[in-house]
Design a protein around this motif. Structure first.
Motif: not given
Length: 331
Positions: A266-277
């Protein structure tokens, strides 16, 4: 950004499957908000607030809140139009964040340890970025932060419906055509990578919750209008102006834990790392074989990461383990 620390598993003692925590209704600014309270099991437990995702409810936090009850005095709210809360006038991300802020102000429990999943993660980003006085720590689980490729989400197929006149009526008919058991199965398969991890009790609770939704005249409208508000926040995030969720995320000062599942549909799997960065004081945990709702699918792992954050920032006693399994003394 750094790696998340995990509390030692043996320090989490709850094994039983609790029923949904008791709920009550609070009237704020003339609107009804339903809240579930997870009683703390320790006198020094600190206040926490849990915010669910699109189409979810406070019940999405039952297991995690129970596992953390020795450290956190938890409350989980039903967002407007969902669960047992009444409908709202507006369903934009700013409006929903304002409801969370008003609840925290009304309850007087802030600053809290704030948890948000999916839509609740986007809402929590806005709350933490704009009202740092209300947030001690922030935990974002599969946060629905902006991404522009709708093919990376099963919700992408719903986006064209947002432009159709009378979409709420069409969605209302579609949402009630399927038997509750089939709707619950489809939702579970979309949100969970390994459905065998979900016990029969949670499955039955999901069915009963859908039965309640089918009787709520406002539900289809709330769902579509909230999805429209979320998509609108995605578009605004890449335009000039102070309202971008990405810009707000960069303003967050609270120690933050970001958790994602590599099998999130449901959410692009790249998003969590982008948020954390982007968040200055952040740590990241990505989980193999886990989908969009890790707090439902692997609640003990999420609880260990949350306790690791509390121990790291000095709000609890911790015997942490990093992702290589090495013991880390609490700091």
């Amino acid at each position: 950004m750094k790696r998340a620390l995990l509390e030692a598993d043996e320090l989490i003692v709850r094994d039983e499957v609790p029923p949904p925590w008791p709920g009550r209704t609070v009237r704020i600014d003339g609107l009804l908000t339903h809240v579930r309270d997870t009683p703390a099991t320790s006198p020094d437990a600190e206040p926490a607030l849990y915010v669910h995702g699109l189409g979810g409810s406070a019940q999405n936090w039952t297991d995690l809140a129970g596992l953390l009850a020795h450290r956190l005095d938890g409350q989980a709210i039903d967002l407007p139009g969902f669960g047992l809360s009444g409908p709202a006038r507006r369903y934009t991300i700013p409006a929903l964040a304002d409801r969370v802020i008003r609840y925290l102000e009304h309850s007087g429990r802030g600053p809290v340890h704030l948890f948000g999943n999916s839509l609740g993660g986007a809402i929590s980003v806005r709350v933490a970025g704009l009202r740092p006085d209300l947030v001690r720590t922030l935990t974002l689980i599969s946060p629905a932060m902006p991404f522009l490729d709708p093919r990376r989400s099963l919700q992408g197929r719903m986006v064209p419906l947002l432009a159709v006149p009378g979409a709420e009526r069409l969605a209302g008919r579609w949402l009630t055509q399927l038997p509750p058991e089939e709707m619950a199965r489809q939702v579970m398969e979309a949100c969970v990578a390994d459905t065998s991890r979900i016990c029969d009790q949670r499955r039955q609770e999901a069915v009963e919750e859908i039965r309640i939704r089918y009787t709520a005249e406002h539900y289809a409208s709330a769902y579509l209008r909230t999805l429209r508000g979320l998509v609108g926040s995605f578009v605004r995030a890449y335009l000039p102006g102070a309202g971008s969720l990405w810009r707000i995320a960069g303003m967050i000062s609270a120690p933050t834990l970001v958790i994602g599942g590599w099998q999130d549909r449901l959410v692009d799997v790249r998003v969590p790392a982008q948020v954390a960065r982007l968040i200055p004081d952040s740590r990241l945990l990505m989980l193999d074989g886990v989908g969009h709702v890790p707090q439902l699918e692997v609640p003990r792992t999420v609880a260990r990461a949350a306790l690791g954050l509390l121990g790291e920032v000095g709000t609890g006693v911790s015997n942490e383990v990093d992702l290589t399994g090495q013991q880390n003394p609490a700091r």
